[in-house]
Design a protein around this motif. Structure first.
Motif, PDB file in Angstrom:
ATOM      1  N   VAL A   1      13.426  92.709  39.083  1.00  0.00           N
ATOM      2  CA  VAL A   1      14.242  92.304  37.953  1.00  0.00           C
ATOM      3  C   VAL A   1      13.607  92.942  36.697  1.00  0.00           C
ATOM      4  O   VAL A   1      12.825  92.444  35.692  1.00  0.00           O
ATOM      5  CB  VAL A   1      14.085  91.077  37.601  1.00  0.00           C
ATOM      6  CG1 VAL A   1      15.466  90.780  37.245  1.00  0.00           C
ATOM      7  CG2 VAL A   1      14.459  89.586  39.157  1.00  0.00           C
TER       8      VAL A   1
ATOM      9  N   ASP B   1      21.231  94.684  43.565  1.00  0.00           N
ATOM     10  CA  ASP B   1      22.655  94.864  42.823  1.00  0.00           C
ATOM     11  C   ASP B   1      23.229  95.913  43.589  1.00  0.00           C
ATOM     12  O   ASP B   1      23.105  96.449  44.680  1.00  0.00           O
ATOM     13  CB  ASP B   1      21.715  96.073  42.450  1.00  0.00           C
ATOM     14  CG  ASP B   1      20.341  95.319  40.910  1.00  0.00           C
ATOM     15  OD1 ASP B   1      21.527  94.799  40.268  1.00  0.00           O
ATOM     16  OD2 ASP B   1      19.417  96.367  40.999  1.00  0.00           O
TER      17      ASP B   1
ATOM     18  N   THR C   1      15.319  91.206  42.611  1.00  0.00           N
ATOM     19  CA  THR C   1      17.424  91.285  42.410  1.00  0.00           C
ATOM     20  C   THR C   1      17.535  91.825  43.369  1.00  0.00           C
ATOM     21  O   THR C   1      16.626  93.181  43.841  1.00  0.00           O
ATOM     22  CB  THR C   1      17.525  91.662  40.760  1.00  0.00           C
ATOM     23  OG1 THR C   1      18.841  92.748  40.916  1.00  0.00           O
ATOM     24  CG2 THR C   1      16.915  93.708  40.247  1.00  0.00           C
TER      25      THR C   1
ATOM     26  N   SER D   1      34.301  91.360  38.754  1.00  0.00           N
ATOM     27  CA  SER D   1      32.627  91.717  39.436  1.00  0.00           C
ATOM     28  C   SER D   1      32.103  90.563  39.822  1.00  0.00           C
ATOM     29  O   SER D   1      31.465  90.243  40.624  1.00  0.00           O
ATOM     30  CB  SER D   1      31.394  92.461  38.738  1.00  0.00           C
ATOM     31  OG  SER D   1      32.382  93.528  38.317  1.00  0.00           O
TER      32      SER D   1
ATOM     33  N   ARG E   1      23.479  90.673  41.562  1.00  0.00           N
ATOM     34  CA  ARG E   1      24.208  91.307  40.491  1.00  0.00           C
ATOM     35  C   ARG E   1      24.580  93.068  41.017  1.00  0.00           C
ATOM     36  O   ARG E   1      24.675  92.920  41.785  1.00  0.00           O
ATOM     37  CB  ARG E   1      23.387  92.346  39.828  1.00  0.00           C
ATOM     38  CG  ARG E   1      22.312  90.956  38.461  1.00  0.00           C
ATOM     39  CD  ARG E   1      22.230  91.836  37.401  1.00  0.00           C
ATOM     40  NE  ARG E   1      20.741  93.154  37.698  1.00  0.00           N
ATOM     41  CZ  ARG E   1      20.084  92.831  37.667  1.00  0.00           C
ATOM     42  NH1 ARG E   1      19.819  93.055  36.208  1.00  0.00           N
ATOM     43  NH2 ARG E   1      18.898  94.403  37.774  1.00  0.00           N
ATOM     44  N   CYS E   2      26.361  92.267  40.561  1.00  0.00           N
ATOM     45  CA  CYS E   2      27.589  92.923  41.103  1.00  0.00           C
ATOM     46  C   CYS E   2      28.617  93.427  40.033  1.00  0.00           C
ATOM     47  O   CYS E   2      28.484  93.490  39.467  1.00  0.00           O
ATOM     48  CB  CYS E   2      28.496  92.129  42.334  1.00  0.00           C
ATOM     49  SG  CYS E   2      29.599  92.325  43.188  1.00  0.00           S
ATOM     50  N   ARG E   3      28.550  95.002  40.619  1.00  0.00           N
ATOM     51  CA  ARG E   3      29.886  95.313  39.416  1.00  0.00           C
ATOM     52  C   ARG E   3      30.553  96.250  40.320  1.00  0.00           C
ATOM     53  O   ARG E   3      30.022  97.517  41.113  1.00  0.00           O
ATOM     54  CB  ARG E   3      29.139  96.816  38.355  1.00  0.00           C
ATOM     55  CG  ARG E   3      29.939  97.380  36.990  1.00  0.00           C
ATOM     56  CD  ARG E   3      29.074  98.353  36.923  1.00  0.00           C
ATOM     57  NE  ARG E   3      29.779  99.211  37.800  1.00  0.00           N
ATOM     58  CZ  ARG E   3      28.637 100.631  37.131  1.00  0.00           C
ATOM     59  NH1 ARG E   3      27.927 100.985  36.553  1.00  0.00           N
ATOM     60  NH2 ARG E   3      28.810 102.097  38.558  1.00  0.00           N
TER      61      ARG E   3
ATOM     62  N   ARG F   1      30.883  89.270  43.677  1.00  0.00           N
ATOM     63  CA  ARG F   1      28.986  88.446  44.020  1.00  0.00           C
ATOM     64  C   ARG F   1      29.454  87.863  44.336  1.00  0.00           C
ATOM     65  O   ARG F   1      28.792  86.674  45.257  1.00  0.00           O
ATOM     66  CB  ARG F   1      28.846  88.440  42.417  1.00  0.00           C
ATOM     67  CG  ARG F   1      27.702  88.126  42.306  1.00  0.00           C
ATOM     68  CD  ARG F   1      26.690  87.952  41.177  1.00  0.00           C
ATOM     69  NE  ARG F   1      27.407  87.236  40.491  1.00  0.00           N
ATOM     70  CZ  ARG F   1      27.485  86.719  39.654  1.00  0.00           C
ATOM     71  NH1 ARG F   1      27.256  85.305  40.784  1.00  0.00           N
ATOM     72  NH2 ARG F   1      28.421  85.316  38.555  1.00  0.00           N
TER      73      ARG F   1
ATOM     74  N   TYR G   1      20.755  97.841  46.131  1.00  0.00           N
ATOM     75  CA  TYR G   1      19.110  99.052  45.242  1.00  0.00           C
ATOM     76  C   TYR G   1      19.196  97.444  45.466  1.00  0.00           C
ATOM     77  O   TYR G   1      19.392  96.113  45.192  1.00  0.00           O
ATOM     78  CB  TYR G   1      19.780  98.976  44.195  1.00  0.00           C
ATOM     79  CG  TYR G   1      20.000 100.396  43.912  1.00  0.00           C
ATOM     80  CD1 TYR G   1      19.295 101.495  44.051  1.00  0.00           C
ATOM     81  CD2 TYR G   1      21.304 100.968  44.578  1.00  0.00           C
ATOM     82  CE1 TYR G   1      19.638 103.291  43.921  1.00  0.00           C
ATOM     83  CE2 TYR G   1      22.420 102.602  44.130  1.00  0.00           C
ATOM     84  CZ  TYR G   1      21.315 103.418  44.154  1.00  0.00           C
ATOM     85  OH  TYR G   1      21.447 103.856  44.006  1.00  0.00           O
TER      86      TYR G   1
ATOM     87  N   PHE H   1      27.063  97.980  43.477  1.00  0.00           N
ATOM     88  CA  PHE H   1      27.703  98.806  42.824  1.00  0.00           C
ATOM     89  C   PHE H   1      28.821  98.527  43.854  1.00  0.00           C
ATOM     90  O   PHE H   1      28.734  99.836  44.914  1.00  0.00           O
ATOM     91  CB  PHE H   1      27.283  99.758  41.949  1.00  0.00           C
ATOM     92  CG  PHE H   1      25.774  99.595  41.461  1.00  0.00           C
ATOM     93  CD1 PHE H   1      26.489  99.823  40.215  1.00  0.00           C
ATOM     94  CD2 PHE H   1      24.580  99.575  41.807  1.00  0.00           C
ATOM     95  CE1 PHE H   1      25.199  99.288  39.137  1.00  0.00           C
ATOM     96  CE2 PHE H   1      23.774  99.547  40.985  1.00  0.00           C
ATOM     97  CZ  PHE H   1      23.744  99.927  39.598  1.00  0.00           C
TER      98      PHE H   1
END
Ligand code: ADP
Length: 243
Positions: free
Chosen positions: A61, A123, A121, A101, A75-77, A105, A56, A125
């Motif tokens: 942010v 993102d 940002t 994560s 950002r990474c999850r 990243r 995304y 996932f």
């Protein structure tokens, strides 16, 4: 998947437990744009390992104070779904997932032209749908594709694969059993076009000479996966421009 308590023979007549040669990748499948709501997405399979990545952004942010004035924040999850492993995995974020994560990243960041999107940002996932070894490296491959699918400008693609040592033999793209009972496990990710390594970890024991061989085996596998990534993107791009 087979449940094994004692170490099974991992190499028989020069072949691996799933019939592969030591330098053979698992069958790899790539599907782009699988999620309607994400800006970019990709589903990647390395054999039985199945990973979904969604991207995304660049977007506003939140919370605002983490924004950077000169570039986008990535950002990474990474997460393993409860049903992805043979034994149900707790849905609570584990130390391993938090660490992975960050590692993922950092493997992707050098490829993204974050300087083009200050104060935003991006993102990422990564959801592991089915785990059979190599989920972090398949995650990197999937996330790089999802970033490209989102139209985010990149210096290069990033692809990953793990090399292992099992029964004294170096093997490419290890599965869970090889990871569990092998002597070493070395996940690697790289940007082949720019000839840069962006992730390198080693668990277990290798001699310096084996390490050099393992690295070149990983880079050979990564180059093959990179070609598949480019082919998938070309295919999608060609069919979109035809419409
Ligand atoms: P990778 O998936 O990148 O190889 P690991 O070496 O930590 O990472 O894990 C190897 C394999 O072990 C995973 O792919 C998965 O199949 C299994 N595994 C790892 N963590 C768990 C967990 N918490 N529950 C069940 N299986 C797991």
């Amino acid at each position: 998947m087979v449940s094994v308590k004692e170490k099974p023979p991992l190499i028989v007549d020069g072949k691996r437990i799933d019939g592969r040669r030591p330098d053979e990748l698992r069958p790899i499948r790539i599907e782009l744009g699988v999620l309607k709501n994400a800006d970019g997405s990709a589903l990647v399979e390395y054999g039985n390992t199945k990973v979904l990545a969604a991207v995304y952004g660049p977007r506003e942010v939140l919370p605002k104070h983490i924004a950077m004035t000169d570039r986008a924040v990535i950002r990474c999850r990474y997460r393993m779904l409860s049903f992805s492993a043979e034994e149900r995995k707790s849905p609570a974020p584990s130390r391993r997932e938090i660490e992975l994560s960050k590692v993922i990243r950092e493997a992707l960041e050098p490829a993204v032209m974050t300087e083009l999107y200050p104060r935003t940002t991006i993102d990422i996932f990564i959801e592991v749908l089915n785990a059979d070894g190599g989920t972090r490296t398949a995650g990197v491959t999937a996330a790089a594709l999802a970033l490209a699918d989102a139209g985010i400008p990149m210096r290069d693609l990033v692809a990953g694969v793990a090399v292992g040592k099992v029964d004294g033999v170096l093997v490419l793209d290890i599965n869970e059993i090889e990871d569990m009972y092998g002597e070493a496990d070395m996940p690697v990710a790289a940007m082949p076009g720019l000839n840069k390594i962006t992730l390198l970890q080693l668990n277990g024991v290798l001699t310096p000479e084996e390490f050099r061989q393992a690295l070149s085996m990983a880079l050979m596998g990564i180059r093959k996966i990179y070609e598949l990534q480019k082919e998938a993107l070309r295919k999608k791009y060609a069919s979109t421009t035809e419409e």
